[in-house]
Design a protein around this motif. Sequence first.
Motif, mmCIF file in Angstrom:
data_model
loop_
_atom_site.group_PDB
_atom_site.id
_atom_site.type_symbol
_atom_site.label_atom_id
_atom_site.label_comp_id
_atom_site.label_asym_id
_atom_site.label_seq_id
_atom_site.Cartn_x
_atom_site.Cartn_y
_atom_site.Cartn_z
ATOM 1 N N GLN A 12 0.817 -1.075 0.073
ATOM 2 C CA GLN A 12 -0.070 -0.141 -0.210
ATOM 3 C C GLN A 12 0.737 1.216 0.182
ATOM 4 O O GLN A 12 1.824 1.228 0.860
ATOM 5 N N ASP A 13 0.808 2.135 -0.613
ATOM 6 C CA ASP A 13 1.167 3.547 -0.868
ATOM 7 C C ASP A 13 0.524 4.458 -0.109
ATOM 8 O O ASP A 13 -0.795 4.713 -0.333
ATOM 9 N N ASP A 14 0.943 5.110 1.126
ATOM 10 C CA ASP A 14 0.164 5.947 1.880
ATOM 11 C C ASP A 14 0.743 7.448 2.008
ATOM 12 O O ASP A 14 0.533 8.044 2.725
ATOM 13 N N THR A 15 1.292 7.743 0.631
ATOM 14 C CA THR A 15 1.970 8.871 0.732
ATOM 15 C C THR A 15 1.387 9.701 -0.594
ATOM 16 O O THR A 15 2.001 10.772 -0.793
ATOM 17 N N LEU A 16 0.254 9.418 -0.991
ATOM 18 C CA LEU A 16 -0.380 9.949 -2.286
ATOM 19 C C LEU A 16 -0.756 11.201 -1.750
ATOM 20 O O LEU A 16 -1.231 11.662 -0.896
ATOM 21 N N THR A 17 -0.802 12.337 -2.748
ATOM 22 C CA THR A 17 -1.286 13.519 -2.530
ATOM 23 C C THR A 17 -2.119 14.114 -3.695
ATOM 24 O O THR A 17 -1.944 13.390 -4.714
ATOM 25 N N ARG A 18 -2.962 15.142 -3.560
ATOM 26 C CA ARG A 18 -3.932 15.687 -4.217
ATOM 27 C C ARG A 18 -4.554 14.589 -5.223
ATOM 28 O O ARG A 18 -5.365 13.730 -4.762
ATOM 29 N N ALA A 19 -4.441 14.840 -6.680
ATOM 30 C CA ALA A 19 -5.096 14.254 -7.454
ATOM 31 C C ALA A 19 -4.731 12.532 -7.533
ATOM 32 O O ALA A 19 -5.699 11.653 -7.907
ATOM 33 N N LEU A 20 -3.435 12.305 -7.166
ATOM 34 C CA LEU A 20 -3.059 10.926 -7.012
ATOM 35 C C LEU A 20 -3.871 10.276 -6.083
ATOM 36 O O LEU A 20 -4.094 8.928 -6.118
ATOM 37 N N SER A 21 -4.362 10.685 -5.096
ATOM 38 C CA SER A 21 -5.114 9.899 -3.916
ATOM 39 C C SER A 21 -6.698 10.039 -4.426
ATOM 40 O O SER A 21 -7.284 9.351 -3.420
ATOM 41 N N SER A 22 -7.181 10.620 -5.264
ATOM 42 C CA SER A 22 -8.311 10.769 -5.580
ATOM 43 C C SER A 22 -8.830 9.553 -6.589
ATOM 44 O O SER A 22 -7.988 9.414 -7.402
ATOM 45 N N VAL A 23 -9.887 8.814 -6.549
ATOM 46 C CA VAL A 23 -10.684 7.855 -7.164
ATOM 47 C C VAL A 23 -11.274 8.597 -8.431
ATOM 48 O O VAL A 23 -11.702 7.801 -9.391
#
Length: 180
Positions: free
Chosen positions: A97-108
Amino acid sequence: MSEVSKEITRKNPDFFPIAPMDYGRFLVLSLGTGTAKSEEKYDAEEAAKWGVLGWLTSDNSTPIVDVFTEASGDMIDLHISTVFQALHCEENYLRIQDDTLTRALSSVDVATKENLENLVKVGEKLLKKPLSRVNLETGVFEPADEMTNEKALIKMAKLLSREKHLRDSRSPIGKAPPPK
């Protein structure tokens, strides 16, 4: 895992006869879709003063939804990690799991070509990162050993393939060719 245990208890013929709680025989691969970087955006002292509306909307967000969303995934991983570590078979459970995503990368909701290409890059970098496991004392992911996520996936794929062929060879339904 609960559903698998139920099927074993119901004597589903797709499952070999094992005890429903014999997690030491389970091989579990859990691939996360990535989560936003933990921003620690809520303060406990401030949240203690919130009423119902504060929990529904605060600083242009929905704290109650954020808390439940993050907590459910974390609790499942913590529970499964605890079971496998307690049974001394933590190699049978792989969570990436990557728990370092920000902004658009973390949006489905952002399916632009640029964002999808960036997600591929995140995945490629994640493969090269060290394998991590949750520390049962702190609840924080820490590097488990010198193995990368990529090597851990290859190892798990070999285990899964070997187990599949072993089960096929014992199955009265049919036999599969041996792994190469």
